[in-house]
Design an enzyme around this catalytic site. Structure first.
Site, PDB file in Angstrom:
ATOM      1  N   ASP A  77       0.817  -1.206   0.000  1.00 56.79           N
ATOM      2  CA  ASP A  77       0.000   0.000   0.000  1.00 56.79           C
ATOM      3  C   ASP A  77       0.857   1.264   0.000  1.00 56.79           C
ATOM      4  O   ASP A  77       0.466   2.287  -0.570  1.00 56.79           O
ATOM      5  CB  ASP A  77      -0.927  -0.004   1.216  1.00 56.79           C
ATOM      6  CG  ASP A  77      -2.083  -0.993   1.050  1.00 56.79           C
ATOM      7  OD1 ASP A  77      -2.229  -1.543  -0.055  1.00 56.79           O
ATOM      8  OD2 ASP A  77      -2.827  -1.198   2.024  1.00 56.79           O
ATOM      9  N   ASN A 157      -4.653   8.856   1.944  1.00 58.08           N
ATOM     10  CA  ASN A 157      -5.019   8.184   3.189  1.00 58.08           C
ATOM     11  C   ASN A 157      -5.401   9.165   4.295  1.00 58.08           C
ATOM     12  O   ASN A 157      -6.536   9.201   4.742  1.00 58.08           O
ATOM     13  CB  ASN A 157      -3.861   7.316   3.692  1.00 58.08           C
ATOM     14  CG  ASN A 157      -4.018   5.856   3.330  1.00 58.08           C
ATOM     15  OD1 ASN A 157      -4.962   5.483   2.650  1.00 58.08           O
ATOM     16  ND2 ASN A 157      -3.097   5.036   3.783  1.00 58.08           N
ATOM     17  N   ALA A 199      -6.299   2.340   7.826  1.00 58.46           N
ATOM     18  CA  ALA A 199      -4.860   2.476   8.071  1.00 58.46           C
ATOM     19  C   ALA A 199      -4.613   3.008   9.487  1.00 58.46           C
ATOM     20  O   ALA A 199      -5.069   2.439  10.467  1.00 58.46           O
ATOM     21  CB  ALA A 199      -4.233   3.364   6.997  1.00 58.46           C
ATOM     22  N   SER A 201      -5.775   5.519  11.173  1.00 52.52           N
ATOM     23  CA  SER A 201      -6.982   5.852  11.928  1.00 52.52           C
ATOM     24  C   SER A 201      -7.574   4.620  12.607  1.00 52.52           C
ATOM     25  O   SER A 201      -7.964   4.661  13.778  1.00 52.52           O
ATOM     26  CB  SER A 201      -8.018   6.490  11.010  1.00 52.52           C
ATOM     27  OG  SER A 201      -9.228   6.739  11.690  1.00 52.52           O
ATOM     28  N   LEU A 202      -7.641   3.522  11.877  1.00 53.86           N
ATOM     29  CA  LEU A 202      -8.205   2.285  12.428  1.00 53.86           C
ATOM     30  C   LEU A 202      -7.403   1.802  13.633  1.00 53.86           C
ATOM     31  O   LEU A 202      -7.970   1.339  14.632  1.00 53.86           O
ATOM     32  CB  LEU A 202      -8.247   1.198  11.349  1.00 53.86           C
ATOM     33  CG  LEU A 202      -8.867  -0.142  11.757  1.00 53.86           C
ATOM     34  CD1 LEU A 202     -10.340   0.027  12.107  1.00 53.86           C
ATOM     35  CD2 LEU A 202      -8.694  -1.175  10.646  1.00 53.86           C
ATOM     36  N   SER A 203      -6.081   1.915  13.561  1.00 49.27           N
ATOM     37  CA  SER A 203      -5.234   1.456  14.669  1.00 49.27           C
ATOM     38  C   SER A 203      -5.401   2.319  15.911  1.00 49.27           C
ATOM     39  O   SER A 203      -4.982   1.924  17.005  1.00 49.27           O
ATOM     40  CB  SER A 203      -3.760   1.434  14.243  1.00 49.27           C
ATOM     41  OG  SER A 203      -3.260   2.742  14.049  1.00 49.27           O
TER      42      SER A 203
END
Length: 302
Positions: A77, A157, A199, A201-203
């Site tokens: 990515d 992103n 990415a 944000s999800l973590s």
């Protein structure tokens, strides 16, 4: 009437020496189909000097200096984000070939390379529009002056405002469309597109947002208050951030490309006037990618 040659611009990861078989497969396929092949200079030197491959290219280019019908990103990515950075507003579709690990954006696996390329030549594919966000910065002083970014101020992103090194948390005063939202006391704040929602944000506990959903998410990084949560807003909103820091400076990371800003710099983040087009194979859906890449619904109990 003779069919026009297709033009392909190739970007690749220069740290994946063991993936040369997949790269050769792509180059051979394009050669067999008499396509014009443009290769980014750093990647070409990696292939010819580092991997000692016999590579024939129509043209070697640097940076934004290329035109093509399609871009092929060979890596993970991160490589696709780099390709998107150079594609910018050119409106060239990108096909991501996954030679890394997760490969959420670069979702064409080594086994699917030839089938995916055949679909391109046959026109059997769809394009997915991915929103881009951009940032402008003004440094404070008697007369505010625009901050000149060393890299492109646009992100596919996310744009993240972060504390530097071991500095104390920073204060991020946040306005949306001119209205005060909150002052985040945190290690940082991530402004994410739907593409970036899986990415960084999800973590940090941010939600997954489906592509083309016309939203942006603000996700705090290690907030001081437990009642501060991510918030999703419309992507036509204008977000204004002003940062205070004990170290008198902070970092801004644009798709991972970071640089230092001075305390008091006012950041304005909004949707860019262009989008990035990602090639998807016919029959491939976002939800199937979620299930495959994130193992949704998989029961790990023994």
């Amino acid at each position: 009437m003779a069919q026009r040659k297709l033009r392909f611009a190739l970007f690749g990861n220069v740290y994946q020496a063991k993936k040369s078989v997949s790269i050769q497969k792509i180059l051979s396929f394009l050669s067999e189909h008499k396509a014009d092949v443009y290769i980014e200079k750093e990647f070409f030197e990696f292939l010819t000097q580092g991997q000692h491959l016999d590579v024939t290219a129509t043209h070697i280019f640097e940076g934004h200096d290329f035109e093509a019908d399609f871009v092929i990103s060979m890596g993970g990515d991160g490589t696709l984000l780099k390709a998107a950075h150079y594609v910018g507003a050119k409106n060239i579709p990108i096909m991501g070939v996954n030679m890394g690990r997760l490969g959420f954006l670069a979702d064409v696996g080594p086994k699917d390379i030839e089938r995916s390329l055949e679909a391109l030549f046959a026109g059997n594919y769809k394009l997915e529009d991915h929103a881009v966000i951009q940032v402008e910065a003004e440094e404070r002083g008697e007369r505010r002056e625009k901050h000149v970014f060393q890299t492109c101020p646009c992100a596919l992103n996310d744009i993240a405002v972060l504390k530097r090194d071991n500095a104390s948390m920073i204060s991020i005063r946040t306005n949306v469309n001119g209205e005060y939202l909150v002052t985040y006391q945190a290690d940082g704040l991530i402004v994410s597109t739907p593409t970036g929602s899986t990415a960084y944000s999800l973590s940090n506990g941010g939600p997954i947002m489906v592509p083309e959903s016309d939203v942006i998410c603000l996700t705090p990084v290690a907030p001081h208050s437990l009642n501060i949560r991510p918030i999703v807003i419309r992507d036509d909103a204008v977000i204004t951030l002003t940062v205070e820091s004990r170290s008198h400076n902070f970092l801004i990371a644009i798709d991972g490309r970071s640089e230092k800003c001075e305390e008091g710099t006012r950041l304005t983040i909004r949707k860019a006037p262009y989008s990035i087009k990602i090639v998807k194979r016919s029959g491939q859906t976002y939800f199937s990618t979620l299930r495959e890449k994130m193992t949704w619904g998989l029961d790990n109990r023994s």
